[in-house]
Design an enzyme around this catalytic site. Structure first.
Site, PDB file in Angstrom:
ATOM      1  N   CYS A 176     -12.832  -7.628   1.115  1.00  0.00           N
ATOM      2  CA  CYS A 176     -12.794  -8.068   2.516  1.00  0.00           C
ATOM      3  C   CYS A 176     -13.949  -7.439   3.302  1.00  0.00           C
ATOM      4  O   CYS A 176     -15.081  -7.820   3.123  1.00  0.00           O
ATOM      5  CB  CYS A 176     -11.423  -7.757   3.120  1.00  0.00           C
ATOM      6  SG  CYS A 176     -11.087  -8.668   4.641  1.00  0.00           S
TER       7      CYS A 176
ATOM      8  N   GLU B 134      -5.533  -5.238  -3.960  1.00  0.00           N
ATOM      9  CA  GLU B 134      -4.816  -3.955  -3.889  1.00  0.00           C
ATOM     10  C   GLU B 134      -3.429  -4.095  -3.279  1.00  0.00           C
ATOM     11  O   GLU B 134      -2.615  -3.165  -3.361  1.00  0.00           O
ATOM     12  CB  GLU B 134      -5.646  -2.921  -3.120  1.00  0.00           C
ATOM     13  CG  GLU B 134      -5.634  -3.047  -1.602  1.00  0.00           C
ATOM     14  CD  GLU B 134      -6.581  -4.106  -1.055  1.00  0.00           C
ATOM     15  OE1 GLU B 134      -6.838  -4.094   0.159  1.00  0.00           O
ATOM     16  OE2 GLU B 134      -7.051  -4.962  -1.837  1.00  0.00           O
TER      17      GLU B 134
ATOM     18  N   HIS C 188      -7.205  -9.608  -0.984  1.00  0.00           N
ATOM     19  CA  HIS C 188      -6.890  -8.191  -1.195  1.00  0.00           C
ATOM     20  C   HIS C 188      -6.055  -7.965  -2.454  1.00  0.00           C
ATOM     21  O   HIS C 188      -4.818  -7.927  -2.398  1.00  0.00           O
ATOM     22  CB  HIS C 188      -6.109  -7.659   0.008  1.00  0.00           C
ATOM     23  CG  HIS C 188      -6.943  -7.473   1.242  1.00  0.00           C
ATOM     24  ND1 HIS C 188      -7.418  -6.244   1.628  1.00  0.00           N
ATOM     25  CD2 HIS C 188      -7.372  -8.368   2.162  1.00  0.00           C
ATOM     26  CE1 HIS C 188      -8.113  -6.382   2.756  1.00  0.00           C
ATOM     27  NE2 HIS C 188      -8.096  -7.669   3.090  1.00  0.00           N
TER      28      HIS C 188
END
Length: 260
Positions: free
Chosen positions: A112, A223, A221
């Site tokens: 991002c 994660e 994302h």
């Protein structure tokens, strides 16, 4: 102070990190800028994959002995000027740029805002502008893996579809036609949006790599999709909550296996 694993952490490590990775002692640096939001999430994903997360501060002048670097998401410097434009000049970024372009080809992942910083640093081509609908968007997003040979995707398969969260307002990837054609021809489009383009990115591009494949940037994302019970699910309700973990195990596979 000893860190106490949260629910499911030990199980996730056992399920997704083999003994070779755990014994490798891999160290993954996670950079924090003023305005970074997802550094702790990225560090947690690194630990779940079986590596050691090393905190790095934007004003540091040395990378240390890290084996790879993650530039997480957020709004560095409030996205003033352009998203990532100020962070590009941080002292640590010059070290990251040199290491990524060196013969050692340090693996670097930009997520991002990290992707935005990589384009501003010219480690990746193109640029990021406001979403075509001019609104912030947050949703679970389906991606297709277009290149499973980069340092951050070797644990996936070409053509595999994964679901990871997406949240951005400056997520529209743009480049001139010559650059886009080159990315396509050289296999450097690493991820593509499937079913819905959330920000108007050219050719549905969600992530790209440099020519060597050690530097990867993407808007969604991964994660936030690394642990059973806490993440996206498919339209039929099937859990897809660990679809993002492959990013972090991939770089360990690369580190342990060398050029494999």
């Amino acid at each position: 102070m000893t860190s106490i694993p949260l629910i499911g952490e030990a199980a996730a490590v056992a399920a997704h990190a083999d003994g070779a990775r755990m014994l490798a002692g891999a160290k993954i640096g996670v950079v924090t800028f003023p305005g970074t939001l997802d550094d702790r999430d990225a560090a947690r994903a690194v630990r779940l994959a079986g590596a050691t997360a090393v905190p790095l501060w934007h004003a540091d002048t040395e990378l240390g002995d890290v084996d790879a670097v993650i530039i997480p998401g957020g709004f560095s410097y409030g996205d003033y000027l352009r998203a990532g434009a100020i962070s590009r000049f941080a002292p640590l970024m010059s070290k990251i740029i040199d290491a990524a372009n060196s013969e050692a080809k340090l693996p670097v992942l930009g997520i991002c805002n990290g992707f935005q910083i990589l384009t501003e640093s010219h480690l990746l081509p193109g640029s990021m502008i406001k979403n075509d609908h001019l609104k912030f968007i947050c949703r679970d997003q389906t991606l297709r893996v277009e290149n499973a040979s980069t340092a951050w995707t070797v644990d996936y398969a070409d053509g595999q579809e994964i679901i990871v969260p997406l949240k951005n307002q400056d997520g529209q990837y743009i480049a001139d036609e010559k650059t886009l054609d080159a990315l396509e021809a050289e296999g450097r489009v690493v991820f593509r949006y499937v079913g819905f383009n959330p920000n108007g990115s050219r050719r549905d591009i969600a992530g790209i790599s440099n020519a060597a494949g050690n530097v990867v940037g993407l808007m969604p994302h991964p994660e936030h999709a690394v642990e059973t019970g806490f993440g996206p699910e498919s339209l039929d309700g099937a859990p897809r909550d660990t679809d993002g973990l492959g990013f972090f195990t991939s770089v360990l596979t690369k580190i342990v296996g060398g050029d494999k």
